[in-house]
Design an enzyme around this catalytic site. Structure first.
Site, PDB file in Angstrom:
ATOM      1  N   PRO A  29       0.830  -1.208   0.000  1.00  0.00           N
ATOM      2  CA  PRO A  29       0.000   0.000   0.000  1.00  0.00           C
ATOM      3  C   PRO A  29       0.860   1.251   0.000  1.00  0.00           C
ATOM      4  O   PRO A  29       1.809   1.354   0.781  1.00  0.00           O
ATOM      5  CB  PRO A  29      -0.779  -0.109   1.331  1.00  0.00           C
ATOM      6  CG  PRO A  29      -0.013  -1.057   2.179  1.00  0.00           C
ATOM      7  CD  PRO A  29       0.745  -1.962   1.272  1.00  0.00           C
ATOM      8  N   MET A  30       0.557   2.184  -0.890  1.00  0.00           N
ATOM      9  CA  MET A  30       1.320   3.441  -0.936  1.00  0.00           C
ATOM     10  C   MET A  30       0.394   4.607  -1.270  1.00  0.00           C
ATOM     11  O   MET A  30      -0.109   4.709  -2.391  1.00  0.00           O
ATOM     12  CB  MET A  30       2.439   3.347  -1.981  1.00  0.00           C
ATOM     13  CG  MET A  30       3.632   2.531  -1.526  1.00  0.00           C
ATOM     14  SD  MET A  30       4.840   2.343  -2.830  1.00  0.00           S
ATOM     15  CE  MET A  30       3.963   1.252  -3.933  1.00  0.00           C
ATOM     16  N   ALA A  31       0.189   5.464  -0.271  1.00  0.00           N
ATOM     17  CA  ALA A  31      -0.650   6.643  -0.467  1.00  0.00           C
ATOM     18  C   ALA A  31      -0.022   7.531  -1.539  1.00  0.00           C
ATOM     19  O   ALA A  31       1.191   7.760  -1.524  1.00  0.00           O
ATOM     20  CB  ALA A  31      -0.763   7.402   0.850  1.00  0.00           C
ATOM     21  N   GLN A  85      -6.892  -0.657   1.950  1.00  0.00           N
ATOM     22  CA  GLN A  85      -6.284  -0.394   3.261  1.00  0.00           C
ATOM     23  C   GLN A  85      -6.974   0.773   3.959  1.00  0.00           C
ATOM     24  O   GLN A  85      -7.272   1.791   3.329  1.00  0.00           O
ATOM     25  CB  GLN A  85      -4.791  -0.076   3.141  1.00  0.00           C
ATOM     26  CG  GLN A  85      -4.145  -0.059   4.531  1.00  0.00           C
ATOM     27  CD  GLN A  85      -2.730   0.474   4.564  1.00  0.00           C
ATOM     28  OE1 GLN A  85      -2.485   1.628   4.247  1.00  0.00           O
ATOM     29  NE2 GLN A  85      -1.796  -0.371   4.940  1.00  0.00           N
ATOM     30  N   CYS A 115       1.967   3.055   9.619  1.00  0.00           N
ATOM     31  CA  CYS A 115       2.345   4.386   9.145  1.00  0.00           C
ATOM     32  C   CYS A 115       2.846   5.236  10.310  1.00  0.00           C
ATOM     33  O   CYS A 115       2.166   5.361  11.328  1.00  0.00           O
ATOM     34  CB  CYS A 115       1.138   5.061   8.491  1.00  0.00           C
ATOM     35  SG  CYS A 115       1.528   6.698   7.879  1.00  0.00           S
ATOM     36  N   ASN A 215       8.385  -7.256   3.843  1.00  0.00           N
ATOM     37  CA  ASN A 215       8.412  -5.971   3.147  1.00  0.00           C
ATOM     38  C   ASN A 215       9.625  -5.159   3.595  1.00  0.00           C
ATOM     39  O   ASN A 215       9.995  -5.186   4.762  1.00  0.00           O
ATOM     40  CB  ASN A 215       7.099  -5.216   3.453  1.00  0.00           C
ATOM     41  CG  ASN A 215       7.124  -3.772   3.003  1.00  0.00           C
ATOM     42  OD1 ASN A 215       7.186  -2.855   3.824  1.00  0.00           O
ATOM     43  ND2 ASN A 215       7.086  -3.560   1.705  1.00  0.00           N
ATOM     44  N   GLY A 216      10.206  -4.449   2.640  1.00  0.00           N
ATOM     45  CA  GLY A 216      11.276  -3.514   2.961  1.00  0.00           C
ATOM     46  C   GLY A 216      12.539  -3.758   2.172  1.00  0.00           C
ATOM     47  O   GLY A 216      13.179  -4.789   2.314  1.00  0.00           O
ATOM     48  N   GLY A 239       7.099  -2.200  -2.524  1.00  0.00           N
ATOM     49  CA  GLY A 239       6.605  -0.836  -2.588  1.00  0.00           C
ATOM     50  C   GLY A 239       7.298  -0.040  -3.677  1.00  0.00           C
ATOM     51  O   GLY A 239       6.927  -0.088  -4.860  1.00  0.00           O
ATOM     52  N   ARG A 240       8.351   0.672  -3.286  1.00  0.00           N
ATOM     53  CA  ARG A 240       8.955   1.665  -4.184  1.00  0.00           C
ATOM     54  C   ARG A 240       9.500   1.079  -5.478  1.00  0.00           C
ATOM     55  O   ARG A 240       9.428   1.706  -6.524  1.00  0.00           O
ATOM     56  CB  ARG A 240      10.039   2.425  -3.412  1.00  0.00           C
ATOM     57  CG  ARG A 240       9.460   3.236  -2.264  1.00  0.00           C
ATOM     58  CD  ARG A 240      10.512   3.637  -1.271  1.00  0.00           C
ATOM     59  NE  ARG A 240      11.116   2.469  -0.651  1.00  0.00           N
ATOM     60  CZ  ARG A 240      12.229   2.493   0.053  1.00  0.00           C
ATOM     61  NH1 ARG A 240      12.872   3.626   0.231  1.00  0.00           N
ATOM     62  NH2 ARG A 240      12.708   1.392   0.596  1.00  0.00           N
TER      63      ARG A 240
HETATM   64  C1  LIG Z   1       5.088   7.404  -0.899  1.00  0.00           C
HETATM   65  C2  LIG Z   1       4.789   6.257   0.040  1.00  0.00           C
HETATM   66  C3  LIG Z   1       3.524   6.129   0.573  1.00  0.00           C
HETATM   67  C4  LIG Z   1       3.249   5.074   1.456  1.00  0.00           C
HETATM   68  N1  LIG Z   1       1.976   4.923   1.935  1.00  0.00           N
HETATM   69  C5  LIG Z   1       1.667   3.870   2.719  1.00  0.00           C
HETATM   70  C6  LIG Z   1       0.322   3.631   3.117  1.00  0.00           C
HETATM   71  O1  LIG Z   1      -0.613   4.358   2.731  1.00  0.00           O
HETATM   72  N2  LIG Z   1       0.090   2.563   3.917  1.00  0.00           N
HETATM   73  C7  LIG Z   1       1.087   1.726   4.346  1.00  0.00           C
HETATM   74  O2  LIG Z   1       0.815   0.775   5.085  1.00  0.00           O
HETATM   75  N3  LIG Z   1       2.361   1.915   3.965  1.00  0.00           N
HETATM   76  C8  LIG Z   1       2.668   2.960   3.149  1.00  0.00           C
HETATM   77  N4  LIG Z   1       3.957   3.105   2.703  1.00  0.00           N
HETATM   78  C9  LIG Z   1       4.994   2.126   3.099  1.00  0.00           C
HETATM   79  C10 LIG Z   1       5.127   1.004   2.064  1.00  0.00           C
HETATM   80  O3  LIG Z   1       3.955   0.216   2.014  1.00  0.00           O
HETATM   81  C11 LIG Z   1       6.331   0.087   2.393  1.00  0.00           C
HETATM   82  O4  LIG Z   1       6.147  -0.448   3.682  1.00  0.00           O
HETATM   83  C12 LIG Z   1       7.666   0.828   2.361  1.00  0.00           C
HETATM   84  O5  LIG Z   1       7.766   1.654   1.209  1.00  0.00           O
HETATM   85  C13 LIG Z   1       8.831  -0.165   2.388  1.00  0.00           C
HETATM   86  O6  LIG Z   1       8.769  -1.055   1.300  1.00  0.00           O
HETATM   87  P1  LIG Z   1       9.724  -0.854  -0.013  1.00  0.00           P
HETATM   88  O7  LIG Z   1      11.126  -0.812   0.493  1.00  0.00           O
HETATM   89  O8  LIG Z   1       9.404  -2.019  -0.893  1.00  0.00           O
HETATM   90  O9  LIG Z   1       9.331   0.468  -0.618  1.00  0.00           O
HETATM   91  C14 LIG Z   1       4.254   4.154   1.825  1.00  0.00           C
HETATM   92  C15 LIG Z   1       5.520   4.291   1.251  1.00  0.00           C
HETATM   93  C16 LIG Z   1       5.800   5.314   0.372  1.00  0.00           C
HETATM   94  C17 LIG Z   1       7.176   5.402  -0.256  1.00  0.00           C
END
Ligand SMILES: Cc1cc2nc3c(=O)[nH]c(=O)nc-3n(C[C@H](O)[C@H](O)[C@H](O)COP(=O)(O)O)c2cc1C
Length: 341
Positions: A29-31, A85, A115, A215-216, A239-240
């Site tokens: 999930p990514m807002a 979410q 978050c 995740n991460g 995510g990213r």
């Molecule tokens: C711009 C942005 C917005 C995010 N929004 C949410 C969100 O709405 N809910 C959530 O649980 N995590 C959110 N995250 C966290 C990601 O879900 C994830 O846990 C985090 O980016 C680490 O994973 P990655 O290394 O694969 O990016 C957000 C991350 C980013 C970069």
């Protein structure tokens, strides 16, 4: 495990509550990034098991009009593989939102207990709930009682670097009725500047019988292999990196090949989809949120991003994308992580 083994494992079905998914690699999930237009783009490229929406306010969800809301918006066709979410602090409010999500036909509901943004934590939501795990578990119980569809919980290590707390909390969520967990092994309010501690994923998965999506910092296929073999988690949540390369699901789970034209095609297609789903200037704003991750793929990432940021309309952005990405600029095997905010 090699790339073919990874593809095989990620394509193995996984039971989540009363449902089963056909792939174990999911969009985190990514807002602001995981909106309906981006999810349609990923759906066209394929290879994922589930897509998660960005966080939606549980208070707003019961009354939200998808035709107007910028966040609580979806395509009917994506509902069977999309998890919505929500964030909130009140068990009844969270249950009401979950009921609406079930009625609309989503695959499941995901509770945001991870978050650590100040605006969310100040209201007692997101990672703030990890300060009161009993209260957090009440929310899970309340949502569990309200709906039949799968209940997911996304959380992080907590407010101190304590693997035992993370494992205990995972068990608490399972006992309260969660069907799956997404675990991000970072302490709040640590954003994404220090590396996540994958070892804690092992402890969380060992503490529960339900699937854990690790995740991460999953950037390369080797990272995916390492996380699965090292932690024994049952799925991967990206995510990213999925924003930078939305075709990554097809690449890892189907070993699909893509030539360099995929970069330009992807950016152009996202612009088109943003134009279909959102009005100006909001659609341009959303593209500019995507741009840093996309530009991180290239050697001259900062130059490219600066050029894109100068566009004042969607048409100017389309022109800039054509000018800058045909022919494809020099790419990097691992993106420029300085642009991964
Ligand atoms: C711009 C942005 C917005 C995010 N929004 C949410 C969100 O709405 N809910 C959530 O649980 N995590 C959110 N995250 C966290 C990601 O879900 C994830 O846990 C985090 O980016 C680490 O994973 P990655 O290394 O694969 O990016 C957000 C991350 C980013 C970069």
């Amino acid at each position: 495990m090699n790339a073919a083994d990874l593809a095989g494992y990620l394509s193995t079905p996984l039971a989540i509550g009363k449902k089963t998914i056909n792939g174990r690699m999911v969009l985190a999930p990514m807002a602001g990034l995981g909106h309906v237009a981006f999810r349609e783009l990923v759906a066209e490229l394929g290879g994922f098991g589930l897509l998660f929406t960005g966080m939606c306010s549980a208070k707003a969800v019961p009354r939200e009009n998808p035709a107007v809301s910028m966040v609580f918006r979806w395509r009917n066709r994506e509902l069977p593989h999309t998890v919505c979410q929500i964030f909130g602090a009140d068990p009844d409010v969270m249950a009401r939102a979950a009921r609406r999500i079930e009625q609309e036909g989503f695959f499941g509901v995901d509770l945001n207990f991870g978050c650590s943004v100040a605006a969310i934590c100040k209201k007692g939501c997101g990672a703030a709930l990890l300060k009161t795990p009993v209260k957090a578990a009440h929310i899970v119980t309340s949502v569990r009682k309200a709906i039949q569809i799968p209940v997911f919980v996304k959380f992080r290590t907590g407010w101190s670097d304590d693997p035992l707390f993370a494992a205990d909390t995972a068990k608490r969520f399972e006992d309260a009725g969660a069907d799956a967990l997404t675990f991000h092994p970072r302490v709040a309010p640590d954003r994404r500047n220090r590396p996540p501690k994958w070892d804690i994923i092992t402890q969380v998965q060992n503490a529960v019988a339900i699937p854990v999506f690790g995740n991460g910092n999953l950037f390369t296929r080797e990272d995916g292999i390492r996380m699965l073999t090292q932690t024994k988690c049952q799925g991967l949540s990206l995510g990213r990196m999925a924003v930078a390369r939305p075709w990554i699901f097809a690449r890892w789970t189907r070993e699909a090949g893509f030539d360099d034209t995929v970069y330009h095609r992807t950016a152009r297609r996202l612009l088109e989809l943003l134009g279909q789903h959102y009005p100006p200037p909001f659609n341009l704003k959303l593209f500019k949120k995507f741009a840093p991750y996309f530009c991180a793929n290239f050697k001259f990432s900062l130059f490219l991003l600066k050029q894109l940021n100068q566009a004042k309309t969607m048409d100017e952005m389309k022109q800039a994308v054509d000018d800058l990405f045909i022919p494809c600029p020099e790419t990097l095997s691992v993106p420029n992580l300085n642009l991964f905010v």
